[in-house]
Design an enzyme around this catalytic site. Structure first.
Site, PDB file in Angstrom:
ATOM      1  N   SER A 211       0.899  -1.528  -0.124  1.00 44.89           N
ATOM      2  CA  SER A 211      -0.447  -0.090  -0.049  1.00 44.89           C
ATOM      3  C   SER A 211       1.204   1.608  -0.275  1.00 44.89           C
ATOM      4  O   SER A 211       2.203   1.032  -0.339  1.00 44.89           O
ATOM      5  CB  SER A 211      -0.846   0.065   0.894  1.00 44.89           C
ATOM      6  OG  SER A 211      -2.283   0.569   1.006  1.00 44.89           O
ATOM      7  N   ASN A 212       0.926   2.401   0.812  1.00 44.33           N
ATOM      8  CA  ASN A 212       0.999   3.864   0.371  1.00 44.33           C
ATOM      9  C   ASN A 212       0.994   4.438   1.807  1.00 44.33           C
ATOM     10  O   ASN A 212      -0.018   4.056   2.760  1.00 44.33           O
ATOM     11  CB  ASN A 212       0.815   3.569  -0.766  1.00 44.33           C
ATOM     12  CG  ASN A 212      -1.130   4.934  -1.057  1.00 44.33           C
ATOM     13  OD1 ASN A 212      -1.547   5.074  -0.317  1.00 44.33           O
ATOM     14  ND2 ASN A 212      -1.042   3.955  -2.370  1.00 44.33           N
ATOM     15  N   HIS A 213       1.204   5.622   1.369  1.00 43.03           N
ATOM     16  CA  HIS A 213       1.225   6.399   3.130  1.00 43.03           C
ATOM     17  C   HIS A 213      -0.443   6.846   3.177  1.00 43.03           C
ATOM     18  O   HIS A 213      -0.439   7.905   3.592  1.00 43.03           O
ATOM     19  CB  HIS A 213       2.202   7.484   2.563  1.00 43.03           C
ATOM     20  CG  HIS A 213       3.056   6.656   3.653  1.00 43.03           C
ATOM     21  ND1 HIS A 213       3.822   5.846   4.909  1.00 43.03           N
ATOM     22  CD2 HIS A 213       4.427   6.413   2.970  1.00 43.03           C
ATOM     23  CE1 HIS A 213       4.618   5.570   5.121  1.00 43.03           C
ATOM     24  NE2 HIS A 213       5.695   5.913   3.636  1.00 43.03           N
TER      25      HIS A 213
END
Ligand code: CTP
Length: 404
Positions: A211-213
């Site tokens: 995923s990402n931030h």
């Protein structure tokens, strides 16, 4: 333009006698801290639960009770109060006061003020479960709703009687949200918007994902602002940790492919799409059916391209749909964002420099539309930015409806 709809608003807070009476002190405090002028009217039984002085200390204004109403009548009487105020909030409202309001009785300062009021009225009931469920109370609530009174439904939970059930005064945030929506101009009423939020999660195995931030906060700010302004909101989100804004239709999703399907369905009858989600461009080529066990070897994950949701929207979008995208860029912000605007067929793009967030939660953004110069904005909180984006998109939606 940052919006604090409570600033300089005149709110009359009606407080009735309930075990929840003390909770109205926190409400008064929150309103005063938001810049509102608050006049408190207490019924006689409310004064037995909490001293008027508690409210007076917080609001810095005399508390109106039946005892002092005659004195107060000379300058802030029951008729003027309900006419000059921006809203009358009755919290907590007992079954008894609700019944009086439904019947139009005017036997104390609060019910008299309510009967004479021309401002919007919001009622937050609090009572024992059986009293709430009683057909008489339900009929009274229905009557008030028909007359345009906004009801903030009580919540389920522990009650003073020791039992659990529906009847607890709604949480302060829900009451303040209802009041905020009452005070906010409803320029998006009747419009349908779709908002995506959060970073997509691309499964590796049953317990791991890429995923990402992205926190999802920007999408939720847009959803909340649109709801405040009267829109019907479908929120397609990966962000489980953020409470769903009241009134939004939530479609929880995980991966880019889930999100794509949900978006393509939801836009069919929408006026605007806000693609605030951070969609992963790649996903693992194979999702392991079992948890991957470690070994002494390196682990290589092969990634394949995900669909570009906005590119697919471009193919099937209804003519009237206004499409808004985001571009978080480390370099050549305006140039890269402009290219994305063109490539993805967007009407507006919000360009954020990376890192985009300031320590105090403010973000810096530049709004870029198809026509006109890029509009760089001062760093501001996400809720204020959400309203500015909605202002810009509202104009586009109106233009689209005129030409379409
Ligand atoms: N977006 C999308 N589908 C994707 C990736 C992004 O719909 N697979 C949307 C995002 O929600 C955002 C906009 O496209 O509104 C721009 O996202 P961004 O990740 O900056 O763009 P990319 O096309 O992925 O470009 P880059 O090469 O910079 O990653």
């Amino acid at each position: 333009m940052p919006r604090n709809v409570f600033a300089d608003k005149h709110i009359v807070l009606g407080v009735t006698g309930s075990i929840a009476t003390y909770k109205a002190v926190a409400l008064a405090s929150a309103l005063v801290q938001s810049g509102a002028h608050v006049d408190v009217i207490m019924t006689e039984s409310a004064t037995k639960m909490v001293q008027p002085l508690s409210f007076q200390a917080i609001t810095h204004r005399p508390v109106l009770t039946d005892m002092f109403s005659l004195m107060a009548e000379t300058d802030i009487g029951h008729v003027t109060l309900g006419k000059t105020a921006d809203a009358l909030l009755i919290a907590p409202a007992t079954a008894n006061t609700i019944a009086k309001l439904a019947l139009g009785l005017a036997d104390n300062l609060l019910t008299t003020t309510a009967l004479a009021a021309t401002c919007p009225i919001i009622v937050a009931p609090a009572m024992e479960t059986n009293m709430w469920r009683h057909p008489a109370t339900q009929a009274n609530i229905a009557t008030l709703r028909e007359r345009g009174v906004r009801i903030v439904e009580p919540e389920a939970g522990y009650l003073a009687s020791g039992a659990s059930g529906v009847g607890r005064l709604a949480a302060p945030e829900r009451i303040l949200t209802a009041l905020r929506r009452t005070l906010t101009p409803q320029d998006w009423a009747g419009r349908r918007v779709v908002v995506t939020a959060g970073g997509t999660r691309e499964a590796i195995d049953p317990v791991r994902f890429i995923s990402n931030h992205s926190s999802g906060a920007m999408g939720y700010a847009v959803a909340e602002a649109a709801l405040d302004r009267g829109a019907h909101v479908t929120l397609i989100s990966t962000a489980r940790h953020i409470p769903t804004p009241e009134g939004a239709t939530l479609i929880p999703v995980e991966s880019a492919r889930d999100m794509r399907e949900a978006v393509l369905n939801a836009i069919q009858d929408a006026d605007a799409l806000f693609m605030a989600a951070a969609v992963a461009d790649y996903r693992p080529a194979d999702v392991a059916a079992q948890k991957i066990k470690k070994s002494d070897d390196d682990l290589v994950l092969r990634l394949v391209r995900n669909p570009d949701i906005l590119a697919d929207v471009k193919q099937v979008r209804p003519a009237r749909l206004v499409v808004v995208g985001w571009a978080a860029e480390t370099d050549h912000l305006i140039e890269n964002a402009r290219q994305k605007l063109e490539r993805k067929g967007l009407d507006l793009i919000i360009a954020n420099p990376v890192p985009q967030s300031f320590g105090d939660g403010r973000v810096q953004a530049t709004l870029i539309s198809r026509h006109g110069e890029p509009r760089p904005l001062e760093p501001m909180p996400k809720d204020a930015l959400a309203h500015l984006i909605l202002d810009a998109v509202h104009t586009l939606v109106q233009q689209r409806n005129q030409t379409g």
